[in-house]
Design a protein around this motif. Structure first.
Motif, PDB file in Angstrom:
ATOM      1  N   TYR A   1       0.829  -1.202   0.000  1.00 33.68           N
ATOM      2  CA  TYR A   1       0.000   0.000   0.000  1.00 33.68           C
ATOM      3  C   TYR A   1       0.867   1.257   0.000  1.00 33.68           C
ATOM      4  O   TYR A   1       0.549   2.242  -0.674  1.00 33.68           O
ATOM      5  CB  TYR A   1      -0.948   0.034   1.205  1.00 33.68           C
ATOM      6  N   VAL A   2       1.946   1.227   0.760  1.00 36.04           N
ATOM      7  CA  VAL A   2       2.856   2.380   0.802  1.00 36.04           C
ATOM      8  C   VAL A   2       3.473   2.598  -0.572  1.00 36.04           C
ATOM      9  O   VAL A   2       3.495   3.717  -1.094  1.00 36.04           O
ATOM     10  CB  VAL A   2       3.945   2.189   1.874  1.00 36.04           C
ATOM     11  N   ALA A   3       3.966   1.518  -1.164  1.00 36.93           N
ATOM     12  CA  ALA A   3       4.591   1.632  -2.487  1.00 36.93           C
ATOM     13  C   ALA A   3       3.600   2.159  -3.519  1.00 36.93           C
ATOM     14  O   ALA A   3       3.923   3.067  -4.298  1.00 36.93           O
ATOM     15  CB  ALA A   3       5.139   0.276  -2.919  1.00 36.93           C
ATOM     16  N   ILE A   4       2.398   1.627  -3.524  1.00 38.24           N
ATOM     17  CA  ILE A   4       1.391   2.058  -4.497  1.00 38.24           C
ATOM     18  C   ILE A   4       1.048   3.533  -4.291  1.00 38.24           C
ATOM     19  O   ILE A   4       0.969   4.299  -5.251  1.00 38.24           O
ATOM     20  CB  ILE A   4       0.125   1.185  -4.411  1.00 38.24           C
ATOM     21  N   ALA A   5       0.863   3.939  -3.039  1.00 32.60           N
ATOM     22  CA  ALA A   5       0.509   5.343  -2.769  1.00 32.60           C
ATOM     23  C   ALA A   5       1.608   6.280  -3.251  1.00 32.60           C
ATOM     24  O   ALA A   5       1.328   7.286  -3.911  1.00 32.60           O
ATOM     25  CB  ALA A   5       0.242   5.542  -1.282  1.00 32.60           C
ATOM     26  N   TYR A   6       2.850   5.943  -2.930  1.00 34.63           N
ATOM     27  CA  TYR A   6       3.945   6.841  -3.326  1.00 34.63           C
ATOM     28  C   TYR A   6       4.232   6.789  -4.824  1.00 34.63           C
ATOM     29  O   TYR A   6       4.709   7.768  -5.395  1.00 34.63           O
ATOM     30  CB  TYR A   6       5.211   6.540  -2.519  1.00 34.63           C
ATOM     31  N   LEU A   7       3.945   5.673  -5.461  1.00 39.65           N
ATOM     32  CA  LEU A   7       4.204   5.565  -6.902  1.00 39.65           C
ATOM     33  C   LEU A   7       3.083   6.140  -7.761  1.00 39.65           C
ATOM     34  O   LEU A   7       3.321   6.554  -8.891  1.00 39.65           O
ATOM     35  CB  LEU A   7       4.459   4.107  -7.289  1.00 39.65           C
ATOM     36  N   THR A   8       1.870   6.151  -7.246  1.00 33.75           N
ATOM     37  CA  THR A   8       0.750   6.596  -8.086  1.00 33.75           C
ATOM     38  C   THR A   8       0.344   8.047  -7.851  1.00 33.75           C
ATOM     39  O   THR A   8      -0.324   8.637  -8.701  1.00 33.75           O
ATOM     40  CB  THR A   8      -0.488   5.703  -7.890  1.00 33.75           C
ATOM     41  N   ILE A   9       0.702   8.602  -6.701  1.00 30.10           N
ATOM     42  CA  ILE A   9       0.373  10.010  -6.439  1.00 30.10           C
ATOM     43  C   ILE A   9       1.611  10.835  -6.787  1.00 30.10           C
ATOM     44  O   ILE A   9       2.636  10.734  -6.124  1.00 30.10           O
ATOM     45  CB  ILE A   9      -0.028  10.235  -4.965  1.00 30.10           C
ATOM     46  N   PRO A  10       1.518  11.638  -7.849  1.00 24.49           N
ATOM     47  CA  PRO A  10       2.686  12.415  -8.272  1.00 24.49           C
ATOM     48  C   PRO A  10       3.103  13.433  -7.208  1.00 24.49           C
ATOM     49  O   PRO A  10       2.249  14.025  -6.550  1.00 24.49           O
ATOM     50  CB  PRO A  10       2.220  13.137  -9.535  1.00 24.49           C
ATOM     51  N   PRO A  11       4.426  13.612  -7.011  1.00 22.57           N
ATOM     52  CA  PRO A  11       4.880  14.625  -6.057  1.00 22.57           C
ATOM     53  C   PRO A  11       4.369  16.006  -6.484  1.00 22.57           C
ATOM     54  O   PRO A  11       4.287  16.318  -7.665  1.00 22.57           O
ATOM     55  CB  PRO A  11       6.402  14.565  -6.149  1.00 22.57           C
TER      56      PRO A  11
END
Length: 169
Positions: free
Chosen positions: A43-53
């Protein structure tokens, strides 16, 4: 020769109803535990990878608080509900005298329910992170969920301790 025949030849039947050796059920519980714990990291990986900085964050307001309270409630209940179910599954038997095969058969469902309930806190955090477009909002949920899941590491000893606590012995 199938595994059931191999165990029958040793003079004792240590296989479950599907013909798997008894310790295989403990291994199954451990595999599910590992899979659920790895999803928390996922979940952490998906959140950080899919929400652009730099994405404009959304204010979820009271909805975020409701999800946090729901996560804490579910985590609290993850220690109560499975204990009740485990107590019923053990009945009047002494957990220390049960074979590992019989013990794992009895604790399987309550233990899986407990693990799923602890993992659900991370799911709720994932919803907060994705809805708010802020991956960092997931982190408190993940930490609490992972810590709770670490308390459910299924071993022979932990299953017996939980069973003993469930029947108050």
């Amino acid at each position: 020769m199938n595994s059931q025949n191999q165990h029958s030849g040793s003079g004792s039947d240590s296989s479950d109803e599907e013909g798997r050796p008894g310790p295989a059920r403990l291994l199954s519980i451990q595999i599910v535990w590992g899979a659920l714990l790895s999803t928390v990291v996922g979940y952490v990986a998906i959140a950080y990878l899919t929400i652009p900085p730099g994405e404009k964050p959304e204010d979820l307001g009271a909805f975020e608080l409701v999800l946090a309270l729901l996560a804490l409630s579910t985590l609290s209940l993850s220690f109560v509900i499975p204990k009740k179910l485990l107590g019923k599954a053990i009945g009047n038997d002494d957990p220390e005298t049960l074979s590992i095969e019989d013990l794992t058969a009895r604790v399987f469902s309550p233990w899986i329910i407990r693990m799923a309930m602890t993992e659900s806190a991370a799911v709720l955090g994932f919803v907060v992170a994705m809805g708010s477009r802020q991956p960092s909002k997931l982190l408190p949920f993940v930490v609490i969920s992972a810590l709770a899941m670490l308390t459910t590491l299924p071993t022979d000893r932990s299953l017996r301790l939980a069973a003993r606590a469930a029947v108050n012995r």
